[in-house]
Design an enzyme around this catalytic site. Structure first.
Site, PDB file in Angstrom:
ATOM      1  CB  SER A  70      -0.854  -0.033   1.268  1.00 23.90           C
ATOM      2  OG  SER A  70      -1.302   1.254   1.608  1.00 23.90           O
ATOM      3  CD  GLU A 106      -2.074   5.269   4.518  1.00 25.04           C
ATOM      4  OE1 GLU A 106      -1.567   5.467   5.629  1.00 25.04           O
ATOM      5  OE2 GLU A 106      -2.722   6.121   3.903  1.00 25.04           O
ATOM      6  CE1 TYR A 152      -4.274  -1.437   5.469  1.00 26.75           C
ATOM      7  CE2 TYR A 152      -2.912   0.264   4.496  1.00 26.75           C
ATOM      8  CZ  TYR A 152      -3.723  -0.830   4.357  1.00 26.75           C
ATOM      9  OH  TYR A 152      -3.985  -1.329   3.100  1.00 26.75           O
TER      10      TYR A 152
HETATM   11  P1  GDP Z   1      -7.141   5.377   2.818  1.00 26.04           P
HETATM   12  O1  GDP Z   1      -6.345   6.370   2.032  1.00 26.04           O
HETATM   13  O2  GDP Z   1      -6.752   3.972   2.543  1.00 26.04           O
HETATM   14  O3  GDP Z   1      -7.165   5.694   4.269  1.00 26.04           O
HETATM   15  O4  GDP Z   1      -8.640   5.471   2.242  1.00 26.04           O
HETATM   16  P2  GDP Z   1      -9.941   6.243   2.787  1.00 26.04           P
HETATM   17  O5  GDP Z   1     -10.904   6.238   1.643  1.00 26.04           O
HETATM   18  O6  GDP Z   1     -10.428   5.648   4.061  1.00 26.04           O
HETATM   19  O7  GDP Z   1      -9.435   7.730   3.089  1.00 26.04           O
HETATM   20  C1  GDP Z   1      -8.944   8.557   2.058  1.00 26.04           C
HETATM   21  C2  GDP Z   1      -8.776   9.977   2.574  1.00 26.04           C
HETATM   22  O8  GDP Z   1     -10.063  10.561   2.797  1.00 26.04           O
HETATM   23  C3  GDP Z   1      -8.021  10.083   3.916  1.00 26.04           C
HETATM   24  O9  GDP Z   1      -7.111  11.153   3.813  1.00 26.04           O
HETATM   25  C4  GDP Z   1      -9.126  10.437   4.911  1.00 26.04           C
HETATM   26  O10 GDP Z   1      -8.665  11.232   6.005  1.00 26.04           O
HETATM   27  C5  GDP Z   1     -10.045  11.266   4.024  1.00 26.04           C
HETATM   28  N1  GDP Z   1     -11.420  11.366   4.540  1.00 26.04           N
HETATM   29  C6  GDP Z   1     -12.111  12.522   4.723  1.00 26.04           C
HETATM   30  N2  GDP Z   1     -13.317  12.268   5.232  1.00 26.04           N
HETATM   31  C7  GDP Z   1     -13.419  10.921   5.386  1.00 26.04           C
HETATM   32  C8  GDP Z   1     -14.453  10.054   5.867  1.00 26.04           C
HETATM   33  O11 GDP Z   1     -15.518  10.485   6.259  1.00 26.04           O
HETATM   34  N3  GDP Z   1     -14.188   8.707   5.849  1.00 26.04           N
HETATM   35  C9  GDP Z   1     -12.979   8.203   5.394  1.00 26.04           C
HETATM   36  N4  GDP Z   1     -12.784   6.885   5.372  1.00 26.04           N
HETATM   37  N5  GDP Z   1     -11.993   9.014   4.957  1.00 26.04           N
HETATM   38  C10 GDP Z   1     -12.191  10.346   4.949  1.00 26.04           C
END
Ligand code: GDP
Length: 318
Positions: A126, A128, A150
């Site tokens: 990932s 990440e 993670y």
């Molecule tokens: P990730 O990159 O694997 O963590 O995928 P996510 O889809 O969970 O998050 C992508 C980005 O969206 C991150 O920077 C989160 O902080 C941002 N984000 C903003 N609002 C939200 C929310 O309501 N839910 C999630 N999951 N992410 C959010």
């Protein structure tokens, strides 16, 4: 002779697309399931996948399964997929998304040694693992500097793939940037947005509560990322590959595009920033340079940002 693949995390978004692509090529697909309940729903969708029950974190069980299946290709997709959730269970995340990969690699290595079979392992890594990277876009030479449990777990698994490669196991790590589809669960921001936009457009929901709208991610089409995994497994040499579109957009861009697609121009009226969804630590921008995969694997993403948003919103409107 037909190939055999063993897929962990087969019931997830990527596992489903991977199973479909492999079955379409005539590959015999075996899938790992943690719980019997998962099997019932999965079986109706994928009657041709041969299921196996087992705990990924149990190396003895994994070694026995690999010996029984005799796979040509192992795809390790299982893990805690939510970055946010990894703070709630850092130890569990480390075991499932990190340590368990060592068990899979070791099982593959032992099977190869015992039988001479050219077992190939693809580890789903990932973006990440890069944390808040100093260089942009990131590529295979970007230093690992995770900032979440993670990311740290995935960094360990990524490193172990390289470690076993040095012991002449064909072990690939595909460093996957965010990849989405209508099958994405709403814990991820993309699906949360497209589902919210669809419900608001149909008058079934009043508002959408989100976290940081300024975070920027490189969002691609999940089936393309699965295609990259298969290409990497079949390549003549094993390596690490960044899989990304090379373009980043903010969460705000995603919201605007999704609401427009759902027929709403004034999205600001419906979106509320809720501190509950703002993460304590979050990568500001992740964007990948997939030049190596494009050159060596002939891989290319086929769906751009607007098309991705459109497909997800349309599916949710239906
Ligand atoms: P990730 O990159 O694997 O963590 O995928 P996510 O889809 O969970 O998050 C992508 C980005 O969206 C991150 O920077 C989160 O902080 C941002 N984000 C903003 N609002 C939200 C929310 O309501 N839910 C999630 N999951 N992410 C959010």
């Amino acid at each position: 002779m037909s190939r055999t693949a063993f897929v962990t995390g087969v019931s997830g978004q990527d596992g489903g697309y991977l199973a479909e692509q492999l079955l379409g090529q005539g590959v015999q697909v075996h899938g790992l399931f943690r719980w019997p309940e998962q099997l019932t729903t999965f079986r109706t969708r994928f009657p041709d996948v041969q299921p196996h029950l087992g705990d990924l974190t149990n190396p003895t069980r994994m070694a026995a399964l690999v010996a029984e299946i005799g796979p040509d290709e192992i795809y390790n997709l299982a893990g805690i997929s939510s970055v946010a959730q990894s703070w709630a269970d850092p130890v569990g995340t480390g075991r499932v998304s990190g340590l368990a990969a060592a068990g899979i690699l070791h099982a593959a290595y032992q099977h190869k040694e015992a039988t001479g079979q050219d077992v190939r392992v693809v580890q789903a890594s990932s973006a990440e693992i890069f944390g808040n990277p100093v260089n942009s876009p990131q590529d295979e030479s970007t230093p690992l500097a995770p900032i979440t449990p993670y990311g740290a777990a995935k960094a360990y698994a990524h490193t172990m793939a390289g470690t076993f490669r040095s012991r002449e196991l064909f072990a690939v790590s595909v460093v996957l940037y965010n990849h989405e589809s209508p099958r994405r669960p709403p814990q991820f921001v993309t699906r949360k947005i497209t589902q919210g936009a669809a419900l608001i457009a149909r008058g079934e929901q009043d508002e959408l509560r989100l976290g940081n709208l300024d975070a920027r991610r490189d969002w691609g089409w999940a089936p393309d990322y699965v295609d990259a995994m298969i290409r990497a497994a079949r390549h003549d040499v094993a390596g690490d590959y960044v899989i990304a579109t090379g373009r980043s957009h903010s969460v705000r861009d995603f919201v605007a595009a999704a609401f427009t697609r759902a027929g709403i121009d004034d999205w600001e009226k419906y979106v509320v920033v809720d501190p509950a969804f703002v993460r304590p630590v979050d990568a500001v921008e992740l964007v990948g340079d997939s030049g190596k995969a494009r050159r060596e694997l002939g891989w290319t993403p086929t769906v751009d940002f607007d098309e991705l948003v459109g497909r997800m919103v349309d599916a949710d409107l239906r």
